[in-house]
Design a protein around this motif. Sequence first.
Motif, PDB file in Angstrom:
ATOM      1  N   ALA A 269       0.836  -1.199   0.000  1.00 59.87           N
ATOM      2  CA  ALA A 269       0.000   0.000   0.000  1.00 59.87           C
ATOM      3  C   ALA A 269       0.872   1.251   0.000  1.00 59.87           C
ATOM      4  CB  ALA A 269      -0.902  -0.013   1.233  1.00 59.87           C
ATOM      5  N   ALA A 270       0.217   2.401  -0.079  1.00 61.75           N
ATOM      6  CA  ALA A 270       0.912   3.692  -0.064  1.00 61.75           C
ATOM      7  C   ALA A 270       1.813   3.798   1.166  1.00 61.75           C
ATOM      8  CB  ALA A 270      -0.100   4.830  -0.071  1.00 61.75           C
ATOM      9  N   ARG A 271       2.963   4.396   0.962  1.00 63.64           N
ATOM     10  CA  ARG A 271       3.982   4.630   1.982  1.00 63.64           C
ATOM     11  C   ARG A 271       4.649   3.352   2.461  1.00 63.64           C
ATOM     12  NH1 ARG A 271      -0.272   7.577   2.894  1.00 63.64           N
ATOM     13  NH2 ARG A 271      -0.955   6.509   4.770  1.00 63.64           N
ATOM     14  N   GLN A 272       4.575   2.282   1.673  1.00 64.28           N
ATOM     15  CA  GLN A 272       5.309   1.060   1.988  1.00 64.28           C
ATOM     16  C   GLN A 272       6.415   0.865   0.966  1.00 64.28           C
ATOM     17  OE1 GLN A 272       2.234  -2.074   2.163  1.00 64.28           O
ATOM     18  NE2 GLN A 272       2.891  -2.374   4.282  1.00 64.28           N
ATOM     19  N   SER A 273       7.521   0.291   1.434  1.00 62.82           N
ATOM     20  CA  SER A 273       8.631  -0.068   0.563  1.00 62.82           C
ATOM     21  C   SER A 273       8.840  -1.569   0.644  1.00 62.82           C
ATOM     22  CB  SER A 273       9.914   0.654   0.985  1.00 62.82           C
ATOM     23  OG  SER A 273       9.783   2.041   0.801  1.00 62.82           O
ATOM     24  N   GLY A 274       9.377  -2.126  -0.436  1.00 62.99           N
ATOM     25  CA  GLY A 274       9.595  -3.565  -0.455  1.00 62.99           C
ATOM     26  C   GLY A 274      10.871  -3.950  -1.170  1.00 62.99           C
ATOM     27  N   TYR A 275      11.193  -5.228  -1.048  1.00 63.84           N
ATOM     28  CA  TYR A 275      12.410  -5.786  -1.638  1.00 63.84           C
ATOM     29  C   TYR A 275      12.140  -7.218  -2.068  1.00 63.84           C
ATOM     30  CZ  TYR A 275      17.030  -8.050  -1.614  1.00 63.84           C
ATOM     31  OH  TYR A 275      18.144  -8.783  -1.944  1.00 63.84           O
ATOM     32  N   VAL A 276      12.658  -7.580  -3.246  1.00 68.14           N
ATOM     33  CA  VAL A 276      12.603  -8.959  -3.738  1.00 68.14           C
ATOM     34  C   VAL A 276      14.023  -9.357  -4.113  1.00 68.14           C
ATOM     35  CG1 VAL A 276      11.624 -10.565  -5.413  1.00 68.14           C
ATOM     36  CG2 VAL A 276      10.308  -8.550  -4.724  1.00 68.14           C
ATOM     37  N   ARG A 277      14.556 -10.387  -3.455  1.00 69.60           N
ATOM     38  CA  ARG A 277      15.940 -10.818  -3.709  1.00 69.60           C
ATOM     39  C   ARG A 277      16.082 -11.539  -5.057  1.00 69.60           C
ATOM     40  NH1 ARG A 277      17.624 -14.745   0.404  1.00 69.60           N
ATOM     41  NH2 ARG A 277      16.959 -16.282  -1.084  1.00 69.60           N
ATOM     42  N   ASP A 278      15.180 -12.487  -5.321  1.00 72.94           N
ATOM     43  CA  ASP A 278      15.270 -13.247  -6.566  1.00 72.94           C
ATOM     44  C   ASP A 278      13.895 -13.805  -6.924  1.00 72.94           C
ATOM     45  OD1 ASP A 278      14.917 -15.859  -5.266  1.00 72.94           O
ATOM     46  OD2 ASP A 278      16.977 -15.614  -4.560  1.00 72.94           O
ATOM     47  N   ILE A 279      13.803 -14.457  -8.059  1.00 77.46           N
ATOM     48  CA  ILE A 279      12.529 -14.942  -8.600  1.00 77.46           C
ATOM     49  C   ILE A 279      11.849 -15.961  -7.678  1.00 77.46           C
ATOM     50  CG2 ILE A 279      13.486 -16.813 -10.028  1.00 77.46           C
ATOM     51  CD1 ILE A 279      11.044 -14.707 -11.700  1.00 77.46           C
ATOM     52  N   ASN A 280      12.625 -16.624  -6.807  1.00 71.79           N
ATOM     53  CA  ASN A 280      12.079 -17.651  -5.924  1.00 71.79           C
ATOM     54  C   ASN A 280      11.891 -17.176  -4.488  1.00 71.79           C
ATOM     55  OD1 ASN A 280      11.971 -19.780  -7.908  1.00 71.79           O
ATOM     56  ND2 ASN A 280      14.201 -19.721  -7.856  1.00 71.79           N
ATOM     57  N   THR A 281      12.018 -15.870  -4.247  1.00 68.85           N
ATOM     58  CA  THR A 281      11.882 -15.313  -2.904  1.00 68.85           C
ATOM     59  C   THR A 281      10.718 -14.335  -2.871  1.00 68.85           C
ATOM     60  OG1 THR A 281      14.269 -15.498  -2.593  1.00 68.85           O
ATOM     61  CG2 THR A 281      13.085 -14.076  -1.071  1.00 68.85           C
ATOM     62  N   LEU A 282       9.838 -14.486  -1.901  1.00 67.05           N
ATOM     63  CA  LEU A 282       8.679 -13.628  -1.742  1.00 67.05           C
ATOM     64  C   LEU A 282       9.097 -12.189  -1.430  1.00 67.05           C
ATOM     65  CD1 LEU A 282       5.603 -14.173  -1.807  1.00 67.05           C
ATOM     66  CD2 LEU A 282       5.692 -14.340   0.684  1.00 67.05           C
ATOM     67  N   ALA A 283       8.345 -11.213  -1.952  1.00 65.26           N
ATOM     68  CA  ALA A 283       8.606  -9.803  -1.646  1.00 65.26           C
ATOM     69  C   ALA A 283       8.391  -9.558  -0.154  1.00 65.26           C
ATOM     70  CB  ALA A 283       7.679  -8.918  -2.464  1.00 65.26           C
ATOM     71  N   ILE A 284       9.242  -8.710   0.441  1.00 62.00           N
ATOM     72  CA  ILE A 284       9.124  -8.381   1.859  1.00 62.00           C
ATOM     73  C   ILE A 284       9.073  -6.857   2.029  1.00 62.00           C
ATOM     74  CG2 ILE A 284      10.268 -10.479   2.681  1.00 62.00           C
ATOM     75  CD1 ILE A 284      12.826  -8.728   3.083  1.00 62.00           C
ATOM     76  N   VAL A 285       8.505  -6.414   3.138  1.00 60.14           N
ATOM     77  CA  VAL A 285       8.479  -4.989   3.475  1.00 60.14           C
ATOM     78  C   VAL A 285       9.856  -4.613   4.031  1.00 60.14           C
ATOM     79  CG1 VAL A 285       7.444  -3.242   4.975  1.00 60.14           C
ATOM     80  CG2 VAL A 285       6.013  -5.003   3.942  1.00 60.14           C
ATOM     81  N   VAL A 286      10.368  -3.462   3.578  1.00 60.50           N
ATOM     82  CA  VAL A 286      11.638  -2.919   4.089  1.00 60.50           C
ATOM     83  C   VAL A 286      11.427  -1.442   4.433  1.00 60.50           C
ATOM     84  CG1 VAL A 286      13.093  -4.546   2.799  1.00 60.50           C
ATOM     85  CG2 VAL A 286      12.495  -2.353   1.780  1.00 60.50           C
ATOM     86  N   THR A 287      12.395  -0.855   5.104  1.00 64.80           N
ATOM     87  CA  THR A 287      12.294   0.555   5.484  1.00 64.80           C
ATOM     88  C   THR A 287      13.060   1.415   4.490  1.00 64.80           C
ATOM     89  OG1 THR A 287      14.190   0.291   6.943  1.00 64.80           O
ATOM     90  CG2 THR A 287      12.027   0.101   7.941  1.00 64.80           C
ATOM     91  N   GLY A 288      12.376   1.892   3.477  1.00 65.14           N
ATOM     92  CA  GLY A 288      12.982   2.794   2.493  1.00 65.14           C
ATOM     93  C   GLY A 288      13.560   2.077   1.299  1.00 65.14           C
ATOM     94  N   ILE A 289      13.661   2.817   0.222  1.00 66.22           N
ATOM     95  CA  ILE A 289      14.176   2.267  -1.042  1.00 66.22           C
ATOM     96  C   ILE A 289      15.687   2.434  -1.100  1.00 66.22           C
ATOM     97  CG2 ILE A 289      13.920   4.404  -2.391  1.00 66.22           C
ATOM     98  CD1 ILE A 289      12.818   2.610  -4.667  1.00 66.22           C
ATOM     99  N   ALA A 290      16.350   1.492  -1.717  1.00 69.37           N
ATOM    100  CA  ALA A 290      17.809   1.566  -1.877  1.00 69.37           C
ATOM    101  C   ALA A 290      18.161   2.689  -2.843  1.00 69.37           C
ATOM    102  CB  ALA A 290      18.349   0.244  -2.396  1.00 69.37           C
ATOM    103  N   ASP A 291      19.239   3.414  -2.566  1.00 70.52           N
ATOM    104  CA  ASP A 291      19.655   4.473  -3.486  1.00 70.52           C
ATOM    105  C   ASP A 291      20.647   3.973  -4.510  1.00 70.52           C
ATOM    106  OD1 ASP A 291      21.818   4.093  -1.844  1.00 70.52           O
ATOM    107  OD2 ASP A 291      21.858   6.133  -1.063  1.00 70.52           O
TER     108      ASP A 291
END
Length: 194
Positions: free
Chosen positions: A172-194
């Motif tokens: 949702a709005a104001r959430q950030s996420g990360y996906v390591r690879d095609i076989n790993t589920l997306a997870i919530v993280v704190t902020g986007i990588a620069d």
Amino acid sequence: TVRMAALAACLFVVPGLSYADAGHALFAIGDAKIAREGARITLMKDSVVQSGDEIRTGYPAQVMLDMEDGSKLAIPHDTTFSIDKFSQSSTGGSAIFSLIKGAFRTVSGLIGKGEGDQYQMNTPVATMGIRGTDYTAVFKTNHGKRHPDGLYFTVNKGRIFVKNAAGIVEFAARQSGYVRDINTLAIVVTGIAD
């Protein structure tokens, strides 16, 4: 006769020239090119982009695209971004893109808001779908320098759905996420990588 020749000319279609315009560049600064059917075209202000085009930016560069449905795409330096399919009709639209490397920010237009619409952003590790959205994504391939490789994203407005072989996760709005690879589920993280 002249009439027959005119009719024949109207029916003659040159392969590769039948693509409808997907949008145009509001601005293009620096090393920015369009790869289209084997040709490399310099991308500049008012350049037309089409389905099948691949946008490639070097360093330094910045491109802003205004798509036909009113959506905006900001593409920074060191990015390869493909407009796989872009079309609109009275029953819905289709916008399919691929982020091959680099980053983008987009504010969606009409496509992605209607029930008959198809919107997807493909990346090497996941596919993203939207509903009335403003979001940013970065696909890192720097082999562990500063941040692990993978897809980082932030939803500024609306919602995105991130899907790969591991499953689907909604952000949702104001959430950030990360996906390591095609076989790993997306997870919530704190902020986007620069």
